[in-house]
Design an enzyme around this catalytic site. Structure first.
Site, short mmCIF file in Angstrom:
data_model
loop_
_atom_site.label_atom_id
_atom_site.label_comp_id
_atom_site.label_asym_id
_atom_site.label_seq_id
_atom_site.Cartn_x
_atom_site.Cartn_y
_atom_site.Cartn_z
N ASP B 392 35.57 43.42 43.80
CA ASP B 392 35.68 43.56 42.37
C ASP B 392 37.17 43.62 42.05
O ASP B 392 37.99 43.79 42.95
CB ASP B 392 34.98 44.88 42.00
CG ASP B 392 35.05 45.14 40.53
OD1 ASP B 392 34.95 44.17 39.77
OD2 ASP B 392 35.19 46.30 40.14
N LYS B 393 37.51 43.45 40.80
CA LYS B 393 38.94 43.52 40.47
C LYS B 393 39.32 44.88 39.89
O LYS B 393 40.06 45.64 40.51
CB LYS B 393 39.31 42.42 39.49
CG LYS B 393 40.80 42.34 39.23
CD LYS B 393 41.12 41.45 38.07
CE LYS B 393 40.85 42.11 36.73
NZ LYS B 393 41.75 43.19 36.38
N THR B 394 38.74 45.15 38.72
CA THR B 394 39.17 46.34 38.00
C THR B 394 38.78 47.59 38.78
O THR B 394 37.63 47.77 39.13
CB THR B 394 38.50 46.38 36.61
OG1 THR B 394 38.54 45.07 36.08
CG2 THR B 394 39.21 47.34 35.71
N LYS B 560 53.70 38.09 18.34
CA LYS B 560 53.76 38.16 19.81
C LYS B 560 52.67 37.26 20.37
O LYS B 560 51.60 37.12 19.78
CB LYS B 560 53.60 39.60 20.31
CG LYS B 560 52.25 40.22 20.05
CD LYS B 560 52.15 41.60 20.68
CE LYS B 560 50.78 42.21 20.39
NZ LYS B 560 50.67 43.58 20.80
N GLY B 675 34.32 40.67 36.17
CA GLY B 675 33.78 40.44 34.84
C GLY B 675 34.87 40.12 33.84
O GLY B 675 34.61 39.83 32.69
N ARG B 789 34.33 36.44 34.72
CA ARG B 789 33.27 36.51 33.72
C ARG B 789 31.89 36.46 34.37
O ARG B 789 31.00 35.81 33.88
CB ARG B 789 33.40 35.36 32.73
CG ARG B 789 34.47 35.59 31.70
CD ARG B 789 33.98 36.41 30.57
NE ARG B 789 35.10 37.02 29.87
CZ ARG B 789 34.99 38.06 29.05
NH1 ARG B 789 33.82 38.59 28.83
NH2 ARG B 789 36.04 38.56 28.46
#
Lengths: 344, 1081
Positions: B392-394, B560, B675, B789
């Site tokens: 997973d990343k987060t 920005k 995700g 995603r």
């Protein structure tokens, strides 16, 4: 000891022990030529030496074996018929010892083709009975548990029932006419633990009353308390021959220690060379199961009896190790050269 | 797709609010959840049934039965029953404790309280008693009990905010809003109690971002979509209360539908062991048959004569029958080749290894006092066999903390520190951060190390002031004044939060906002700006702007956005500054920082009014409205003056880069399944060196239809082959071709590094049966695979795909509830512990606090476990064969009578019972058994008194032992020596080198500089949704008390239309990423 953290709670940090952190000292021998080759040479030398020593000592053992099944063929025939059970049959076998047998000389009886290691045979005994605890305990002794009058057999079971019951006497003939009985000892032929731990007579004032109410094994001529007429101590379950027999042999051809030569008078240094004869009272039938029996006289050394196997095995192993060491050295040296040229 | 066969029948769900009787007709599941397997009554039968399904247990039960037959029994019965009972008990106890904890956690969840509207009154009710159709009240920061239809909330227009971290791992807030008709109900209990709408919707499913149905109420039908649904597992945020109607409860909720079923995990060693045991069993039967035949012959030829001393049993008169019985006897005697203790010993060894993992100080995270934990004790050696890691990343690779790290203002970079000689200093814990104590409003968590920036501010550099003013003005953050005047920012994108917090610390404090004003405290002076226009963010524009008027009347546009877009909009006079900033951006990007370019434009009032008219016209128009608004935005966002750039670090966890590098060296492939958005994911890919500039090609697959995905995959494949064949010269090519012909796989022929990035939508197609092989083939060639995603279920599907088609051992690592299904379906699941959610840890096999511990877990513990297990198995099988074959050979001498040659009866007992005991225990027991005392007590059971004593005093015994040892060891040493000498393995060479180095003087260690040489500029990755600008300008998301009383407000759009706009836009964003519109999962 757990250290405390700032909140005063014991720290959950695992203990820093060598075991828990898997840092116990470990050693993995590295098989370098410097370690392996000397090891091989040393092993080879010591094994060769040991092998030669063993062969020499086995060679020094004097052993004589006399198979008397065929020599006493009339007795053998007689025993084939069970109805001749109570008939005595003796047999005398003269033989010659060419060389003096020095030191302790042991007398064995040897049986061929007797399956003392057959499972149903082996389990057919009762150690509790043999321990003198309960004469009536004949569990596991099938098919020799009780006699026809329903009395428990003591000692029960197939092993006890089939006990070797030939008596063997040895006579020495310094000259052709007079024979001297070689004094034989039946003591100390058993394992100490058997004699003192495993076998005990039932507790009673005398042996015959101790075995009252029991029956003798069907193949026995005398009840267990009359096995040795001469020495009353050597009776009951503590009879030496009985104990020796009860320690079953591992292979179908085996020899069991029967007597030791008592080293007195002219036999103080062992058996001198000369003429001897065996006087056998032939009771034990072997032809019914295509077996044979014999007597073995043997001296002993530190390494055991006349057995060359160990010596030969040691010698062979030593030789093989040397061979291996040389070939390893050759491989190593040749390879090292090649490697060196590679690196340059 | 649906859970349980019963539910297959459910094609449509009809729920009527406040009518339990009506709903009971359908027998919908209530809100009680079961994850446990047994209860008190069913435990014993079910557990025993399960245990006897193991071949070994069944086999030993069978042996036990055999041993109870006296004619066959060659060993006493207790030699089998003791270990069997032991094995069964240990396993049962373990299963029972596991299940007990499941019961406990179920109970805890089931007994949570929530307020339920029953009989017109709000009552506290346990979660498990909540039923479909009930109306429940939720309060702020509460977990949602079931899947709800949002009816009304404390916020205006029935809005409420939820955090879905448990479901998809995203921590941004999401907006849900009720139907206008129901939001009018408010908190009026009596009216809510009268509410009797009927919801008709799809049956329970696991699609997190899809919901279709309608609400029938008062003769009207209202369509429902996902925006009106709050799912179980979410947390209500920023909304003091809300009411919802339960639609799916308990096992029907999307959260529970997404949790994969617990599977019994086994290691490949287990499978190997089972095969071996089967083979050995066959071998055993063969031995039994040989000996049985031998017995028949012996009984026929020899045994007949032997009857004089041993009468035959009635039953065994017939030699053939005797042989038959002997067969079974030998099966019992020789059973030690298939040893039950193998299974026990293996379990015990694994338990020991698990403890080594728990004890490891190098996997202990002292900051959170978290130990590594082996929650499943049976998988250790599999750790050494991992080929694929799915991460997973987060929260796993990243800390989920965004920090304002560096910036470039007017051509000067800030954020790096240099020593006196002008050399760059590595920032570490000892580096002194900037002291923000002069600013009472500063966020204490914010740290910045470059003191020159604060000096520039204090000196009053106008550009620097403008820079931070922009950061304080141009954003969608909502301020919240907590008690003691403490300022809390509610952010829906962590990037923005970091920027606004940075501005706050540097003295430009964003204080409050109304729809028309933004109040900022600039260096202690409170300034209120009028917010004239809000040019919202979207995915195409990749920028956002605000147009504000300061108290002096100056109108300014602050913007920005992504540098690539923004640089095109600059005034030509910025050329020089742009090149300089561009260099800085590249530098930032190379360090894996997320960058944003920042610019402003001075507007004069006439021009603005003109433009504003244009915008109003555009927004009033009916056709082409979006396009016209976009065009209006384009019109004003030009000729801007570049201010500089910001660099935000999505902080990686410690040691992630090194860990990934060493795992790659070990040929372990790492796939990131997240995700998050594609940009964010790629960014992380670059920052942890999974994606590099040196890669030959990065394939991005983002097709919206099956055909597109197929096309993209085909292209990628073509490219792969062209490259690989193109790079090789003729000779090598021929060789490659030959290899191909020889049947080698495609992977070996492809050279170079490739990466594959695929988003969830395309992944949906790629996972379909016709494309999955293609996808897998390409993915496995690529060095790095990033799927973004993706839904929790897709994560599991990817794992499953690799698991089944590659026959590879997989490991999944994650921290959130959205990783559970992946953790469960991989061979080994690892949970990151010590974070807020514990679900991932509870579902995992191993848990620890930091991603970097994976290296030690796999490369140290896994490897050692595997080595030890293999050595143990080899030794065990050797030992058993050596022991058993003695009996086989002895059979030829004892008339095949199944007599044992050695004292197995005690040998087995000891071996089995005390297998874990040390040799000391073994021998002490052995000598006790051989002692006179024990014989006196059990003369029949322990008849071997004196054996050891007499045999061990024989000199020849020792000579034989010595001989056999040397004879057995010598060939092995010879073989090993030759192997090391002639064909040294890598580790042998390393050891040799080490020894050589030990002798020589120790070498100086080189300090490695982890400097990346990446020229890649990281993209602008706002993780937020479009539509917030409208929310802010309309003021609808602000509390009534915050709304200004004066009628100054002039909303940009027709106020009734904003909510539809938001609605449309949010669904658009969701739809464009969610796979479910056309994908059948």
């Amino acid at each position: 000891m757990k250290r405390n953290n700032c909140q005063g709670l014991p720290s959950r940090m695992p203990d820093n022990t060598a075991f828990q952190q898997q840092q116990l000292p470990a050693c993995r021998p590295s098989l370098t030529a410097r370690a392996v080759l000397p090891g091989f040479f040393a092993t080879g030398v010591s094994f060769l030496g040991m092998g030669i020593l063993l062969i020499l000592s086995a060679k020094s053992v004097k052993e004589i074996e006399i198979t008397y099944t065929d020599l006493c063929s009339n007795c053998s025939k007689l025993r084939e018929n069970a109805s001749n059970f109570y008939k005595e049959c003796t047999c005398s076998i003269p033989f010659f010892i060419p060389e003096k047998m020095p030191g302790n000389v042991y007398m064995y009886y040897k049986l061929h083709n007797f399956y003392q290691n057959y499972r149903r045979y082996i389990i057919s005994r009762n150690n509790r009975q043999l321990l003198g605890e309960d004469n009536t305990d004949v569990e596991n002794c099938a098919p020799f548990q009780r006699a026809s009058n329903d009395r428990p057999i003591a000692p029960c079971g197939a092993i006890a029932n089939s006990m070797f019951n030939d008596t063997i006497l040895l006579s020495y003939y310094p000259n052709s006419s007079t024979g001297i009985n070689v004094p034989l000892l039946s003591s100390e032929i058993t394992w100490w633990t058997d004699k003192h731990v495993k076998f005990q007579n039932p507790k009673s004032s005398n042996l015959s009353s101790a075995f009252a109410g029991t029956a003798k094994p069907p193949y026995w001529r005398k009840p267990v308390y009359q096995l040795d007429q001469e020495n009353p101590e050597n009776n009951g379950f503590l009879n030496n021959d009985f104990i020796v027999w009860m320690r079953v042999a591992a292979l179908p051809t085996f020899k069991k220690l029967y007597r030791r030569i008592h080293r007195i008078q002219q036999f103080a240094d062992g058996l001198p060379a000369g003429n001897y004869s065996l006087d056998i009272s032939y009771n034990f039938p072997v032809t019914v199961f295509k077996g044979e029996k014999g007597v073995v006289l043997s001296t002993a050394t530190w390494s055991g009896g006349k057995n060359f196997f160990l010596g030969v095995a040691y010698t062979a192993t030593g030789a093989m190790t040397w061979l291996a060491a040389f070939s390893l050295m050759a491989v190593h040296l040749k390879l090292k050269k090649k490697k060196a040229s590679f690196q340059c | 797709m649906f859970c349980g066969e019963k539910k297959l029948l459910e094609t449509e769900r009809r729920v009527k609010a406040n009518d339990r009787e009506f709903n009971e007709k359908f027998q919908y599941a209530n809100n009680r959840i079961h994850t446990s397997k047994y209860n008190v009554l069913t435990f014993l039968p079910i557990n025993l049934f399960e245990q006897f399904q193991r071949v070994a247990n069944a086999y030993f039960l069978f042996l036990l039965i055999l041993q109870l037959i006296p004619e066959i029994s060659s060993l006493s019965w207790f030699t089998t029953i003791v270990p069997l009972v032991l094995v069964l008990t240990i396993t049962a106890v373990k299963d029972a404790t596991d299940d007990f904890f499941r019961h406990k956690s179920d109970n805890q969840v089931n007994n949570r309280l929530s307020e339920v509207l029953i009989n017109g009154r709000l009552q506290s009710e346990k979660w498990m008693n909540v039923k479909a159709g009930d109306i429940i009240k939720l309060e702020n920061n509460q977990f949602v009990a079931a899947d709800l239809l949002l009816l009304s909330s404390s916020e205006p227009h029935g809005l409420c905010y939820i955090e879905t971290a448990e479901l998809d791992g995203e921590t941004n807030l999401k907006v849900r809003h009720a139907l206008p008709v129901t939001s009018e109900l408010g908190a009026d209990i009596s009216r809510l109690a009268e509410f009797d709408g009927v919801v008709t919707c799809e049956p329970p499913n696991n699609k997190l971002d899809k919901f279709t149905g309608d609400l029938a109420w008062k003769d009207n039908k209202y369509p429902l979509n996902n925006e009106k649904i709050i799912l179980r597992g979410c947390v209500l945020r920023n909304s003091s209360w809300c009411f919802g109607m339960v639609i799916f409860a308990g096992p029907d909720t999307k959260l529970m539908q997404n949790s994969g079923r617990t599977k019994f995990k086994r290691t490949s060693i287990d499978r190997l062991m089972n095969t071996l045991v089967l083979w050995i069993f066959g071998f055993l039967v063969c031995m039994g048959i040989i000996l049985a035949i031998g017995n028949s012959i012996w009984e026929h030829q020899v045994g007949d004569y032997f009857q004089a001393f041993l009468f035959r049993d009635e039953v065994v008169k017939n030699p053939i029958f005797s042989g038959f019985l002997t067969f079974w006897s030998y099966i019992i005697i020789l059973n030690t080749v298939v040893p039950i203790s193998l299974y026990v010993s293996v379990e015990v060894i694994r338990l020991g290894h698990s403890h080594f993992i728990n004890w490891d100080r190098k996997m202990y995270y002292s900051k959170r006092e978290t130990l590594a934990e082996a929650r499943t004790t049976t998988l250790n050696e599999e750790l050494g066999q991992i080929e694929y890691v799915f991460s997973d990343k987060t929260g796993t690779l990243t800390q989920n903390i965004m920090t304002f790290n560096k910036c470039s203002i007017n051509g000067r970079t800030y954020g790096e520190i240099y020593d006196n000689l002008g050399r760059k200093i590595e920032i570490n814990e000892k580096t002194k951060p900037v002291d923000f104590s002069f600013n009472p409003q500063a966020d204490s968590k914010f740290q910045f190390y470059d003191h020159s920036l604060i000096e520039s501010i204090k000196l009053g550099d106008p550009k620097v002031h403008e820079f931070f003013r922009l950061l304080a003005l141009c954003h969608t953050v909502m301020p919240e004044e907590k008690n003691e005047g403490k300022l809390i920012y509610q952010v829906q994108s962590p990037d923005e939060g970091a920027l606004v917090t940075a501005a706050r610390n540097f003295g430009f404090i964003f204080k409050s906002r109304t729809p028309e004003t933004i109040t900022v405290e600039e260096m202690g002076k409170v300034v209120t700006y009028r917010l004239l226009a809000f040019l919202d963010f979207n995915n195409i524009r990749k920028r956002m702007s605000v147009i504000v008027q300061n108290p002096e009347g100056q109108i300014k546009l602050y913007c920005k956005g992504a540098d690539t877009i923004l640089f095109e909009k600059l005034h030509p006079s910025n050329e020089e500054l742009m090149t300089l900033t561009s260099d800085h951006l590249s530098e930032f990007g190379g360090e894996g920082l997320r960058t944003l370019a920042i610019a402003y434009r001075d507007l004069n009032e006439e021009y603005f009014k003109e433009w504003f008219k244009l915008l109003e016209e555009a927004s009033r128009g009916l056709d082409m409205r979006d396009e016209r608004i976009a065009a209006a935005y384009e019109e004003i966002e030009r000729d801007m003056m570049l201010l500089g750039a910001t660099a935000i670090e999505d902080k990686l966890q410690d040691g992630v880069i090194e860990t990934i590098a060493s795992l790659s060296l070990a040929n372990i492939k790492i796939w990131v399944l997240t995700g998050d958005k594609q940009e964010t994911a790629m960014n992380i890919g670059y920052s942890c060196n999974m994606l590099t500039d040196d890669m030959n090609e990065v394939f991005v697959i983002s097709g919206q239809t099956a055909a597109e995905v197929w096309e993209e995959l085909k292209k990628a494949k073509q490219l792969l082959f062209e490259r690989s064949t193109g790079f090789t010269n003729g000779y090598a090519f021929c060789e490659k071709l030959q290899e191909l012909k020889l049947g080698s796989t495609v992977e070996e022929t492809v050279t170079g590094d490739y990466a594959l990035i695929i988003n969830g939508h395309s992944l949906g197609y790629a996972l379909e049966a016709n494309l999955q092989n293609e996808f897998l083939e390409i993915a496995c060639i690529c060095k790095t695979v990033i799927c973004c995603r993706v839904t929790p279920l897709q994560k599991a599907q990817v794992v499953e795909l690799v698991k089944t088609h590659r026959k590879a051992v997989t490991l999944a690592i994650g921290d959130g509830a959205n990783d559970i299904s992946m953790i469960k379906s991989a061979h080994i699941g690892v949970g990151i512990s010590g974070q807020e959610g514990m679900q991932a840890v509870l579902a995992s096999d191993y848990s620890f606090a930091q991603f970097r511990y994976l290296q030690r877990l796999l490369l140290v513990h896994g490897r050692w476990s595997y080595f030890r297990m293999c050595k143990f198995l080899c030794y065990f099988f050797y030992k058993n064969f050596a022991f058993t074959l003695v009996h086989f050979w002895f059979g030829f001498f004892c008339g095949f009578s199944a007599q044992i040659a050695l004292d197995t009866s005690y040998w087995t007992v000891i071996n089995h019972v005390f297998i874990w005991g040390s040799i000391a225990v073994y021998f002490s027991i052995l000598f006790t058994m051989h002692s006179d005392g024990i014989f006196d007590i059990f003369p029949n059971q322990f008849p071997f008194v004196g054996n050891a004593r007499h045999s061990l005093t024989q000199k020849s015994t020792w000579l034989v032992i010595l001989l056999t040892t040397v004879v057995s060891v010598m060939p092995v040493i010879t073989f090993r020596f030759l192997k090391v000498d002639l064909y040294p393995t890598l580790s042998d060479q390393v050891r040799q080198l080490q020894r050589a180095q030990d002798k020589a003087t120790p070498l100086k260690s080189h300090k490695r500089q982890p400097r990346r040489t990446s020229s890649r500029r990281s993209g602008y990755a706002f993780a937020h949704q479009e539509g917030y600008g409208e929310l802010i300008t309309s003021g609808k998301n602000m509390r009534v008390k915050n709304l200004p009383t004066s009628g100054l407000g002039k909303t940009m759009y027709n106020s009734t239309s904003w909510i539809e706009n938001l609605c449309k836009k949010t669904t658009d964003t969701v739809n464009s990423f969610s796979p479910d519109r056309t994908v059948k999962l």
